[in-house]
Design an enzyme around this catalytic site. Structure first.
Site, PDB file in Angstrom:
ATOM      1  N   GLU A  17      38.025  56.567  37.946  1.00  0.00           N
ATOM      2  CA  GLU A  17      38.622  55.353  37.362  1.00  0.00           C
ATOM      3  C   GLU A  17      37.683  54.167  37.443  1.00  0.00           C
ATOM      4  O   GLU A  17      37.711  53.285  36.585  1.00  0.00           O
ATOM      5  CB  GLU A  17      39.944  55.028  38.063  1.00  0.00           C
ATOM      6  CG  GLU A  17      41.025  56.051  37.701  1.00  0.00           C
ATOM      7  CD  GLU A  17      42.369  55.760  38.333  1.00  0.00           C
ATOM      8  OE1 GLU A  17      42.442  54.916  39.257  1.00  0.00           O
ATOM      9  OE2 GLU A  17      43.351  56.403  37.908  1.00  0.00           O
ATOM     10  N   HIS A  77      30.858  56.207  43.662  1.00  0.00           N
ATOM     11  CA  HIS A  77      31.437  56.029  44.995  1.00  0.00           C
ATOM     12  C   HIS A  77      31.858  57.367  45.567  1.00  0.00           C
ATOM     13  O   HIS A  77      32.238  58.284  44.843  1.00  0.00           O
ATOM     14  CB  HIS A  77      32.645  55.076  44.949  1.00  0.00           C
ATOM     15  CG  HIS A  77      33.689  55.474  43.952  1.00  0.00           C
ATOM     16  ND1 HIS A  77      33.569  55.198  42.604  1.00  0.00           N
ATOM     17  CD2 HIS A  77      34.863  56.143  44.087  1.00  0.00           C
ATOM     18  CE1 HIS A  77      34.621  55.673  41.965  1.00  0.00           C
ATOM     19  NE2 HIS A  77      35.423  56.264  42.843  1.00  0.00           N
TER      20      HIS A  77
HETATM   21  P1  5GP Z   1      38.186  56.891  41.482  1.00  0.00           P
HETATM   22  O1  5GP Z   1      39.450  57.421  40.902  1.00  0.00           O
HETATM   23  O2  5GP Z   1      37.397  56.076  40.487  1.00  0.00           O
HETATM   24  O3  5GP Z   1      37.369  57.941  42.159  1.00  0.00           O
HETATM   25  O4  5GP Z   1      38.643  55.958  42.664  1.00  0.00           O
HETATM   26  C1  5GP Z   1      38.587  54.576  42.669  1.00  0.00           C
HETATM   27  C2  5GP Z   1      39.173  54.122  43.988  1.00  0.00           C
HETATM   28  O5  5GP Z   1      38.883  52.752  44.155  1.00  0.00           O
HETATM   29  C3  5GP Z   1      40.697  54.272  44.061  1.00  0.00           C
HETATM   30  O6  5GP Z   1      41.025  55.081  45.196  1.00  0.00           O
HETATM   31  C4  5GP Z   1      41.210  52.840  44.199  1.00  0.00           C
HETATM   32  O7  5GP Z   1      42.307  52.743  45.065  1.00  0.00           O
HETATM   33  C5  5GP Z   1      39.992  52.106  44.734  1.00  0.00           C
HETATM   34  N1  5GP Z   1      39.913  50.708  44.312  1.00  0.00           N
HETATM   35  C6  5GP Z   1      40.104  50.226  43.062  1.00  0.00           C
HETATM   36  N2  5GP Z   1      39.920  48.886  43.022  1.00  0.00           N
HETATM   37  C7  5GP Z   1      39.607  48.516  44.289  1.00  0.00           C
HETATM   38  C8  5GP Z   1      39.316  47.240  44.873  1.00  0.00           C
HETATM   39  O8  5GP Z   1      39.306  46.194  44.244  1.00  0.00           O
HETATM   40  N3  5GP Z   1      39.033  47.247  46.209  1.00  0.00           N
HETATM   41  C9  5GP Z   1      39.033  48.390  46.951  1.00  0.00           C
HETATM   42  N4  5GP Z   1      38.752  48.257  48.249  1.00  0.00           N
HETATM   43  N5  5GP Z   1      39.301  49.605  46.430  1.00  0.00           N
HETATM   44  C10 5GP Z   1      39.582  49.663  45.112  1.00  0.00           C
END
Ligand code: 5GP
Ligand code: ZN
Length: 115
Positions: free
Chosen positions: A95, A100
């Site tokens: 997302e 990360h």
């Molecule tokens: P993805 O689905 O891209 O691997 O995960 C993105 C992660 O980033 C999600 O677990 C979400 O909760 C976290 N996340 C999104 N926006 C923020 C933010 O502004 N601050 C922090 N600390 N985590 C975030």
């Protein structure tokens, strides 16, 4: 990169608890944790996906691993264990398009199921 939330966190423009930081990497708590320990570990340099970072700076995966190990020890879950996840593109569930690693632990994370 402008308008990238993780670049802003890396630059200190959005304040967050920094669990680990060195020249290349920063680790901070996930805003919506799915486990008692849920830490996001990022390179400070912007890459959209693991594919881009593999091409341009594969050595940074080593830096992320070092940060993960340090974070697991700091959080006291090195002995109990943890899971590291990279989500890439749509089917991977990505997302945020700044590379990360998720570090999950503090309880059994559950087995990956056969389909
Ligand atoms: P993805 O689905 O891209 O691997 O995960 C993105 C992660 O980033 C999600 O677990 C979400 O909760 C976290 N996340 C999104 N926006 C923020 C933010 O502004 N601050 C922090 N600390 N985590 C975030
Ligand atoms: Zn970024």
């Amino acid at each position: 990169m402008t308008d990238c939330i993780f670049c802003k966190i890396a630059a200190g423009e959005i304040p967050t608890e920094k669990i680990f930081e060195d020249d290349n990497v920063v680790a901070f708590p996930d805003i919506n944790p799915v486990a008692p320990v849920h830490v996001i570990i990022i390179p400070k340099r912007h890459f959209a996906t693991t594919l881009d970072m593999s091409d341009e700076a594969p050595e940074l995966f080593g830096s992320l691993m070092k940060a993960a190990s340090d974070t697991a020890r700091k959080k006291g879950i090195d002995g109990s264990g943890f899971r590291l996840i990279f989500n890439t593109n749509a089917d991977g569930g990505q997302e945020i398009f700044h590379v990360h690693m998720h570090l999950l632990g503090g309880e059994p994370i559950g087995r990956m199921r056969e389909r």
